[in-house]
Scaffold this motif. Structure first.
Motif, PDB file in Angstrom:
ATOM      1  N   THR A 186       0.832  -1.207   0.000  1.00 20.23           N
ATOM      2  CA  THR A 186       0.000   0.000   0.000  1.00 20.23           C
ATOM      3  C   THR A 186       0.864   1.253   0.000  1.00 20.23           C
ATOM      4  O   THR A 186       1.893   1.317   0.683  1.00 20.23           O
ATOM      5  CB  THR A 186      -0.914   0.013   1.246  1.00 20.23           C
ATOM      6  OG1 THR A 186      -1.726  -1.161   1.234  1.00 20.23           O
ATOM      7  CG2 THR A 186      -1.803   1.241   1.269  1.00 20.23           C
ATOM      8  N   LEU A 187       0.449   2.239  -0.773  1.00 26.75           N
ATOM      9  CA  LEU A 187       1.080   3.553  -0.784  1.00 26.75           C
ATOM     10  C   LEU A 187       0.068   4.568  -0.284  1.00 26.75           C
ATOM     11  O   LEU A 187      -1.078   4.600  -0.744  1.00 26.75           O
ATOM     12  CB  LEU A 187       1.563   3.912  -2.185  1.00 26.75           C
ATOM     13  CG  LEU A 187       2.358   5.210  -2.319  1.00 26.75           C
ATOM     14  CD1 LEU A 187       3.496   5.034  -3.324  1.00 26.75           C
ATOM     15  CD2 LEU A 187       1.472   6.362  -2.770  1.00 26.75           C
ATOM     16  N   ILE A 188       0.471   5.395   0.673  1.00 22.06           N
ATOM     17  CA  ILE A 188      -0.408   6.409   1.261  1.00 22.06           C
ATOM     18  C   ILE A 188      -0.036   7.769   0.707  1.00 22.06           C
ATOM     19  O   ILE A 188       1.127   8.179   0.771  1.00 22.06           O
ATOM     20  CB  ILE A 188      -0.309   6.412   2.795  1.00 22.06           C
ATOM     21  CG1 ILE A 188      -0.737   5.054   3.373  1.00 22.06           C
ATOM     22  CG2 ILE A 188      -1.168   7.526   3.381  1.00 22.06           C
ATOM     23  CD1 ILE A 188      -0.554   4.948   4.878  1.00 22.06           C
ATOM     24  N   LEU A 189      -1.035   8.484   0.190  1.00 20.68           N
ATOM     25  CA  LEU A 189      -0.857   9.853  -0.288  1.00 20.68           C
ATOM     26  C   LEU A 189      -1.471  10.824   0.716  1.00 20.68           C
ATOM     27  O   LEU A 189      -2.608  10.631   1.153  1.00 20.68           O
ATOM     28  CB  LEU A 189      -1.545  10.037  -1.645  1.00 20.68           C
ATOM     29  CG  LEU A 189      -0.954   9.309  -2.851  1.00 20.68           C
ATOM     30  CD1 LEU A 189      -1.859   9.494  -4.059  1.00 20.68           C
ATOM     31  CD2 LEU A 189       0.440   9.818  -3.155  1.00 20.68           C
ATOM     32  N   GLY A 190      -0.725  11.859   1.061  1.00 26.15           N
ATOM     33  CA  GLY A 190      -1.236  12.888   1.959  1.00 26.15           C
ATOM     34  C   GLY A 190      -0.768  14.255   1.518  1.00 26.15           C
ATOM     35  O   GLY A 190       0.061  14.382   0.606  1.00 26.15           O
ATOM     36  N   SER A 191      -1.296  15.282   2.182  1.00 27.91           N
ATOM     37  CA  SER A 191      -0.871  16.660   1.881  1.00 27.91           C
ATOM     38  C   SER A 191      -0.343  17.320   3.154  1.00 27.91           C
ATOM     39  O   SER A 191       0.822  17.150   3.494  1.00 27.91           O
ATOM     40  CB  SER A 191      -2.025  17.452   1.268  1.00 27.91           C
ATOM     41  OG  SER A 191      -2.268  17.007  -0.062  1.00 27.91           O
ATOM     42  N   THR A 192      -1.193  18.015   3.887  1.00 27.97           N
ATOM     43  CA  THR A 192      -0.740  18.658   5.119  1.00 27.97           C
ATOM     44  C   THR A 192      -1.435  18.095   6.358  1.00 27.97           C
ATOM     45  O   THR A 192      -0.860  18.105   7.436  1.00 27.97           O
ATOM     46  CB  THR A 192      -0.966  20.179   5.053  1.00 27.97           C
ATOM     47  OG1 THR A 192      -2.344  20.445   4.792  1.00 27.97           O
ATOM     48  CG2 THR A 192      -0.112  20.815   3.962  1.00 27.97           C
ATOM     49  N   ASP A 193      -2.674  17.626   6.233  1.00 26.98           N
ATOM     50  CA  ASP A 193      -3.384  17.046   7.376  1.00 26.98           C
ATOM     51  C   ASP A 193      -2.786  15.688   7.715  1.00 26.98           C
ATOM     52  O   ASP A 193      -2.585  14.841   6.832  1.00 26.98           O
ATOM     53  CB  ASP A 193      -4.876  16.886   7.061  1.00 26.98           C
ATOM     54  CG  ASP A 193      -5.592  18.223   7.036  1.00 26.98           C
ATOM     55  OD1 ASP A 193      -5.279  19.067   7.897  1.00 26.98           O
ATOM     56  OD2 ASP A 193      -6.460  18.428   6.171  1.00 26.98           O
ATOM     57  N   GLU A 194      -2.559  15.460   9.001  1.00 28.10           N
ATOM     58  CA  GLU A 194      -1.885  14.239   9.434  1.00 28.10           C
ATOM     59  C   GLU A 194      -2.828  13.154   9.936  1.00 28.10           C
ATOM     60  O   GLU A 194      -2.439  11.992  10.022  1.00 28.10           O
ATOM     61  CB  GLU A 194      -0.892  14.557  10.565  1.00 28.10           C
ATOM     62  CG  GLU A 194       0.273  15.433  10.171  1.00 28.10           C
ATOM     63  CD  GLU A 194       1.277  15.585  11.302  1.00 28.10           C
ATOM     64  OE1 GLU A 194       0.952  15.170  12.450  1.00 28.10           O
ATOM     65  OE2 GLU A 194       2.375  16.093  11.052  1.00 28.10           O
ATOM     66  N   HIS A 195      -4.081  13.491  10.285  1.00 28.85           N
ATOM     67  CA  HIS A 195      -4.886  12.577  11.083  1.00 28.85           C
ATOM     68  C   HIS A 195      -5.183  11.255  10.369  1.00 28.85           C
ATOM     69  O   HIS A 195      -5.113  10.188  10.994  1.00 28.85           O
ATOM     70  CB  HIS A 195      -6.187  13.250  11.534  1.00 28.85           C
ATOM     71  CG  HIS A 195      -7.028  13.821  10.438  1.00 28.85           C
ATOM     72  ND1 HIS A 195      -6.698  14.976   9.761  1.00 28.85           N
ATOM     73  CD2 HIS A 195      -8.194  13.394   9.890  1.00 28.85           C
ATOM     74  CE1 HIS A 195      -7.621  15.235   8.856  1.00 28.85           C
ATOM     75  NE2 HIS A 195      -8.543  14.282   8.916  1.00 28.85           N
ATOM     76  N   CYS A 196      -5.516  11.292   9.095  1.00 30.19           N
ATOM     77  CA  CYS A 196      -5.816  10.045   8.379  1.00 30.19           C
ATOM     78  C   CYS A 196      -4.548   9.224   8.139  1.00 30.19           C
ATOM     79  O   CYS A 196      -4.564   7.994   8.277  1.00 30.19           O
ATOM     80  CB  CYS A 196      -6.510  10.349   7.055  1.00 30.19           C
ATOM     81  SG  CYS A 196      -8.239  10.849   7.241  1.00 30.19           S
ATOM     82  N   VAL A 197      -3.464   9.877   7.780  1.00 29.14           N
ATOM     83  CA  VAL A 197      -2.192   9.176   7.578  1.00 29.14           C
ATOM     84  C   VAL A 197      -1.760   8.506   8.876  1.00 29.14           C
ATOM     85  O   VAL A 197      -1.371   7.331   8.897  1.00 29.14           O
ATOM     86  CB  VAL A 197      -1.102  10.145   7.077  1.00 29.14           C
ATOM     87  CG1 VAL A 197       0.231   9.424   6.941  1.00 29.14           C
ATOM     88  CG2 VAL A 197      -1.511  10.775   5.756  1.00 29.14           C
TER      89      VAL A 197
END
Length: 287
Positions: A93-104
């Motif tokens: 699995t690869l996780i994509l995020g931006s600035t919000d940390e809670h889901c990551v």
């Protein structure tokens, strides 16, 4: 010296509905020495399709390729779109995020705790801020900046990374970029997004503020597969919580974070456990 446990496999299939499907498949599995430990099926009255998920304990040394050969006659007779996977295999699995940390953070914590059957190959972000979180969990971090001018190059870099890391699932954990139609299509059925609203209401940007302006009494989150239609992909999981006129838009945002994390993690778990089958624009989810 203890013997290793017999391998366990999960088989999922879709085919046109007709009599004999369950009998044919399970008969093949029994003849291959398998013991069925879980079985669920659904016949769609709307599309005429049949869906099935079956988990079996197989004889020692059995492989997914061997099982596929064992059920080949039934698969051909009933025109099955068939998938077989050993349960011990964790989904890359690869996780994509931006600035919000809670889901990551929630995904990485669940993986570390052993409650999510995935292997996070990397965290990728269009901002550098998530690098510290990824490092804390011992996961490689890749910064791929995205601007309007560089978006084609950034997506090409992302696709190359997905191929290099042998990624099976891409999770958009509040990744605030819209995929191009080409990228969305290339990841069809293996990219999950979390939308911070109860779709199909309040699509697009700032859904909590839209909901606040409308005076809604519940807010929620929707996990869905990514398609080239923004926020229109097949829905996997949803959750809501009550709100009232006492709450501000900022409070909506804060309250929604926990719901987003739970909903996305649930959707990823169901996908990794092969509990989701596509029925046109809808999903069949075997809980």
């Amino acid at each position: 010296m203890s013997m290793p446990p017999d391998p366990r496999f999960t088989i999922t299939l879709t085919c046109p509905d007709r009599p004999g499907i369950v009998h044919g498949l399970t008969g093949d599995l029994v003849r291959a020495g398998c013991n069925v430990v879980e079985s669920q099926q659904f016949s769609s009255p709307d599309t005429g399709a049949f869906f099935m998920r079956v988990t079996v304990d197989a004889p020692a040394g059995q492989t997914a390729e061997g099982l596929r050969a064992a059920v080949a006659l039934s698969a051909g007779e009933f025109t099955m779109d068939l998938r077989i996977r050993e349960d011990s295999a964790r989904m890359r699995t690869l996780i994509l995020g931006s600035t919000d940390e809670h889901c990551v953070n929630r995904l990485l914590f669940a993986q570390r705790a052993g409650s999510l059957p995935i292997d996070v190959a990397a965290v990728v972000s269009n901002h550098p801020g998530l690098s510290e979180l990824a490092t804390f969990y011992g996961v490689p971090f890749h910064h791929i900046p995205v601007t309007r001018e560089t978006k084609p190059e950034a997506e090409a870099q992302l696709e190359a990374l997905i191929a290099e890391l042998d990624v099976e699932l891409v999770v958009l954990a509040r990744y605030m970029q819209i995929f191009s139609p080409q990228l969305a299509q290339s990841l069809a059925g293996r990219a999950i997004n979390i939308h911070h609203s109860f779709l199909p209401s309040f699509k697009g940007a700032r859904p909590y503020h839209q909901a606040h302006e409308r005076g809604v009494k519940v807010i929620g989150a929707t996990a869905h597969y990514v398609t080239d239609d923004l926020d229109e992909g097949p829905i996997i999981a949803q959750e809501t919580i009550p709100v009232s006129h006492h709450h501000s838009a900022a409070q909506f945002v804060e309250m929604g974070r926990e719901v987003e994390g739970r909903t996305l993690t649930q959707a990823v778990r169901w996908h990794a456990e092969h509990r989701i089958l596509l029925d046109g624009k809808r999903t069949v989810v075997f809980h």
